[in-house]
Design a protein around this motif. Sequence first.
Motif, PDB file in Angstrom:
ATOM      1  N   ASN A 151       0.665  -1.479   0.010  1.00 44.88           N
ATOM      2  CA  ASN A 151       0.299  -0.420  -0.050  1.00 44.88           C
ATOM      3  C   ASN A 151       0.905   1.397  -0.385  1.00 44.88           C
ATOM      4  N   TYR A 152       0.985   1.735  -1.118  1.00 46.24           N
ATOM      5  CA  TYR A 152       1.195   3.518  -0.702  1.00 46.24           C
ATOM      6  C   TYR A 152       0.480   4.438  -0.894  1.00 46.24           C
ATOM      7  N   PRO A 153       1.180   5.964  -0.932  1.00 45.40           N
ATOM      8  CA  PRO A 153       0.439   6.687  -0.900  1.00 45.40           C
ATOM      9  C   PRO A 153       0.180   7.132  -2.226  1.00 45.40           C
ATOM     10  N   CYS A 154      -1.154   7.796  -2.266  1.00 41.05           N
ATOM     11  CA  CYS A 154      -1.967   7.668  -3.439  1.00 41.05           C
ATOM     12  C   CYS A 154      -1.052   9.077  -4.526  1.00 41.05           C
ATOM     13  N   SER A 155      -0.890  10.024  -3.076  1.00 39.33           N
ATOM     14  CA  SER A 155      -0.296  11.473  -3.908  1.00 39.33           C
ATOM     15  C   SER A 155       0.969  11.426  -4.797  1.00 39.33           C
ATOM     16  N   GLU A 156       1.363  10.179  -4.799  1.00 41.84           N
ATOM     17  CA  GLU A 156       2.774   9.026  -5.409  1.00 41.84           C
ATOM     18  C   GLU A 156       1.888   8.991  -7.172  1.00 41.84           C
ATOM     19  N   LEU A 157       0.952   8.089  -6.658  1.00 41.37           N
ATOM     20  CA  LEU A 157       0.277   8.074  -8.073  1.00 41.37           C
ATOM     21  C   LEU A 157       0.845   9.064  -9.197  1.00 41.37           C
ATOM     22  N   ILE A 158      -0.162  10.308  -8.726  1.00 43.43           N
ATOM     23  CA  ILE A 158      -0.828  11.609  -9.177  1.00 43.43           C
ATOM     24  C   ILE A 158       1.182  12.399  -9.845  1.00 43.43           C
ATOM     25  N   LYS A 159       1.820  12.190  -9.009  1.00 47.22           N
ATOM     26  CA  LYS A 159       3.682  12.435  -9.486  1.00 47.22           C
ATOM     27  C   LYS A 159       3.677  12.129 -10.278  1.00 47.22           C
ATOM     28  N   LEU A 160       3.710  10.865 -10.274  1.00 44.55           N
ATOM     29  CA  LEU A 160       4.205   9.710 -11.551  1.00 44.55           C
ATOM     30  C   LEU A 160       3.630  10.277 -13.060  1.00 44.55           C
ATOM     31  N   VAL A 161       1.647   9.857 -12.635  1.00 47.25           N
ATOM     32  CA  VAL A 161       1.116  10.432 -13.659  1.00 47.25           C
ATOM     33  C   VAL A 161       1.644  11.763 -14.707  1.00 47.25           C
ATOM     34  N   VAL A 162       1.429  12.691 -13.138  1.00 50.16           N
ATOM     35  CA  VAL A 162       1.887  13.979 -14.047  1.00 50.16           C
ATOM     36  C   VAL A 162       3.425  13.842 -14.669  1.00 50.16           C
ATOM     37  N   ALA A 163       4.658  13.744 -14.034  1.00 49.18           N
ATOM     38  CA  ALA A 163       5.628  12.837 -14.814  1.00 49.18           C
ATOM     39  C   ALA A 163       6.089  12.553 -15.863  1.00 49.18           C
ATOM     40  N   ILE A 164       4.789  11.497 -15.800  1.00 45.97           N
ATOM     41  CA  ILE A 164       4.828  10.122 -17.329  1.00 45.97           C
ATOM     42  C   ILE A 164       4.606  11.361 -18.349  1.00 45.97           C
ATOM     43  N   GLY A 165       3.262  11.632 -18.355  1.00 46.15           N
ATOM     44  CA  GLY A 165       2.217  12.694 -19.325  1.00 46.15           C
ATOM     45  C   GLY A 165       3.671  14.020 -19.834  1.00 46.15           C
ATOM     46  N   ASP A 166       4.011  14.151 -19.026  1.00 45.91           N
ATOM     47  CA  ASP A 166       5.353  16.004 -18.954  1.00 45.91           C
ATOM     48  C   ASP A 166       5.848  14.770 -20.426  1.00 45.91           C
ATOM     49  N   GLN A 167       6.772  13.901 -20.161  1.00 44.39           N
ATOM     50  CA  GLN A 167       7.401  12.859 -20.441  1.00 44.39           C
ATOM     51  C   GLN A 167       6.752  12.467 -22.298  1.00 44.39           C
ATOM     52  N   LEU A 168       5.478  11.900 -22.297  1.00 40.99           N
ATOM     53  CA  LEU A 168       4.737  12.091 -23.270  1.00 40.99           C
ATOM     54  C   LEU A 168       4.150  13.020 -23.885  1.00 40.99           C
ATOM     55  N   ASN A 169       4.053  14.189 -22.742  1.00 41.07           N
ATOM     56  CA  ASN A 169       3.897  15.696 -23.626  1.00 41.07           C
ATOM     57  C   ASN A 169       2.035  15.253 -23.790  1.00 41.07           C
ATOM     58  N   ILE A 170       1.587  14.428 -22.909  1.00 42.32           N
ATOM     59  CA  ILE A 170       0.406  14.029 -22.742  1.00 42.32           C
ATOM     60  C   ILE A 170      -0.231  15.266 -21.763  1.00 42.32           C
ATOM     61  N   PRO A 171      -1.806  15.225 -21.687  1.00 36.01           N
ATOM     62  CA  PRO A 171      -2.377  16.242 -20.677  1.00 36.01           C
ATOM     63  C   PRO A 171      -2.933  15.145 -19.888  1.00 36.01           C
ATOM     64  N   VAL A 172      -2.200  15.792 -18.605  1.00 31.61           N
ATOM     65  CA  VAL A 172      -2.447  14.338 -17.606  1.00 31.61           C
ATOM     66  C   VAL A 172      -3.624  13.831 -17.513  1.00 31.61           C
TER      67      VAL A 172
END
Lengths: 464, 182
Positions: free
Chosen positions: B42-63
Motif C-alpha cells: 500500500n502506498y500514498p496516492c499522492s505518489e501516483l499523481i506525481k508519477l502520472v504528471v511526470a509521465i504525461g510531461d515526458q510523453l507530452n500528453i495532458p494529465v
Amino acid sequence: MARPEYDHPITQLPDRVSRRRYEREKRARQEAEQLLEAKSRELYDANLALQKQAAGLEEAVAQRTAEFEAARNEAESANAAKSIFLATMSHEIRTPLNGVLGMATALADSDLTSEQEEILDLISDSGNLLLSVINDILDLSKVEAGMLEIENVPTSVCDFLDGMCAQFAPKVREKGLRFTVLYSGLLSAGGVWAKFDPNRLSQVLGNLLSNAIKFTTSGAVAFTAEAVHLENGNLQLNLIIRDTGIGVPEENSEKLFQPFTQADASITRKFGGTGLGLVIARDICRMMGGDITCLSAAGDGTEFTASIQMAPAKCPETTKGLQLAENETVLNQRRWRVLIAEDNKTNQLVLKHMLKRYDLELVIVADGAKVVSEWRSNGADLILMDVNMPVMDGLSATQTIRADELEGKHQPVPIVAISANAMVHQVSGYLEGGMTGHVAKPIRKAELIRAMALALSETATAPT
Amino acid sequence: MKGMVFVELFRMAETVMSEEDLDNIIDHIDLSTDGAYTSVGNYPCSELIKLVVAIGDQLNIPVTALQTKFGHWMFSRFVDGYPEFFEGKQNAFEMLEAIENEVHVEVLKLYPDAELPTFSTQRFSGGAGLKMTYSSDRPLNHFCLGLIEGCVEHFDRPAEIKMRDCSEDGRCRAEFMIEWAK
C-alpha cells in the motif's frame, strides 16, 4: 475492436537491465516477500484460533448433548416410575376389590331381606365405581407408557351402536331428558361391518354419553352416528353427541383434555369424576386414526365429535359365543371335574361362590405343581389356572401338562387362564403357551361361565 | 493506494517509453520507496499523481488524457484477472451497477484496509441511460472515465458518455451520464 496503441511495446527491450532498475526490483521483491510472510503468519494465527474455537465448540456441544441426554433419561425414568407405580397400585387395588365385588355377587345369589339388598346394591355400585376409576388410571398409565393395545375385530357397527344406545337410553329417561338417535350416511341402510375394537370404542362412546347425561339437567341428549368412505379405502365413523347441558366456557375447553383436570374445580365437587375419561377417550380415538373435538359455550350445551377410522369387514357367517342360558346348560350337562389353581384365598372364595350354583366337582389347589400332580393322579374336564403362583406358575404348569399329554397321547384338557394381566399381548402369550382361553380379573361371573362353557362344549364335541 | 495500481502504471508506461526513460522519471521524483512498488503493498496516492504528471510531461500528453488511458488499461487488467465478476453480466450498465455492491464487497473481504471510492448508480430514460456518481478523496475523475469507457468497449455496445465534475471542498466528485448510442 482495435486495441489501444499503448498495448504494444514501441521499443525493443534491452538484454540487460540497469543497476538502479535491478536494485528497485530487488527491493520491491523483498518488500513483497515481507508482506506475504506477514500475511501468511496472520493466516496461520487465524487458522489456529479457528481450530481452537472449533475444538471448544465441539466440546461445548458434546457437554450440552450429554446434559440434555441425562435430563431426558431422568425425565423418562421418572415418567416410567410413575407409570409403573400407577399400574402396580391399580393392580394391587384390583385384587382385593375383586374379593369385594365377587363376594357381593355371591351374596346377591343368597336369600336377602330387601334392606340387605339395598345395602348390597350400594356396596356393588360403589365397588364398580371404584373399579372404573382404577381401570381409568390403569388405562392412562398404559397410554403414557405407549402400551395401550387396540384389538380390531370384525363387528357390526349398527349392532354395536344399538347396544350402546340400549344401555344409555334408560339413564337418559331416568333424568327426564329426551334421547334422540340418528344414523346417517352408510349407517342409514344398516348392515355395515368393520374392524374396530368394540371394547375401546364403547369406552369412548360411554364416556361421552355419560358426560352428556351427567352435565344436562333439562332438555335433550342427541346422538348422531355417520360412516363415510375415505379415499384410502377405510371407513370413517363420526359419533356426534350433543347436549343442552351446562356447556364448557371457551377458556376452559383446553383443560378438558388434560389428565386429572376438569373444566372447573367446582365440577369435581358437584359432579364427581377424576378428569381422566376424556383424556383416555381422545387417546383411544387417536390410536384408531381419529380424534375427539369439542364445540361449546358456557350455558349453551356441548357438542363432542369422536371420529375413528375402520377397515371395512365382511359379515361372518356364524357368530361365535353362547348366551348365558346356553352356557349354564353346558355347565349343568353333567358333574364336570374342574381343577382350580389359585394361590389367593379371596380369589379361591370368589370362584367357589360364583360356581356354587352348578353341580361341579371343584378341586382347589394353591400352586402349579399341585395342579399338575392332581391332574396326573385323577385327571380333569377343565382347569382354571391362575398365572402368577408360587412354586410353579400357571404357564409352566400348562406346558408340563401339554408335554405329558403329548407323550401319553391323551386328549388335551382345556385350560382357562385367570389373570389380572389381561393386555392383548399377554393373553396371546397364554394362548401360545398352550392355554385354551382367558378370563380377566376382577372376574365377572358371566365371562367366567362363558369361557368355561366354551371350553367344555369344545371338549364335549371333540372326537375321542 | 494498492501497489497493483503503481505496478500497472509502470507496465503501461513501458509500452510507450523505454525502461531508461521511465527510470529517469522515477529517479527525479521524491518517492517514499524510491519507486520500488509491489502489487501487494500500500502506498500514498499522492505518489501516483506525481508519477502520472511526470509521465504525461515526458510523453507530452495532458494529465487528464493519461488518466483516461490508464483507466482503459486497468479495466483490461480487471477483465483478465477477475473474470468471475463479469459472469452473468449482460451489458456495461449491469457491470457498472455491480461495482458498489458486488465488486467492492469482495475487495474489502480480501483487503480490509482498502480505501474505496463510492459509485452510486441510477437509471434514467426508462433504463436506456445510467447516471453514475463517483466520489472519493482522490482526484481521479478521468481515471474513472477511462474505466467506464473500457467497460463499454468490453461489452461491445456503443454508448455516449458525458462527464461533469462536481468536486467541492477538496472532495472529488464526478457525474457520468451514460446513454446507449442511437
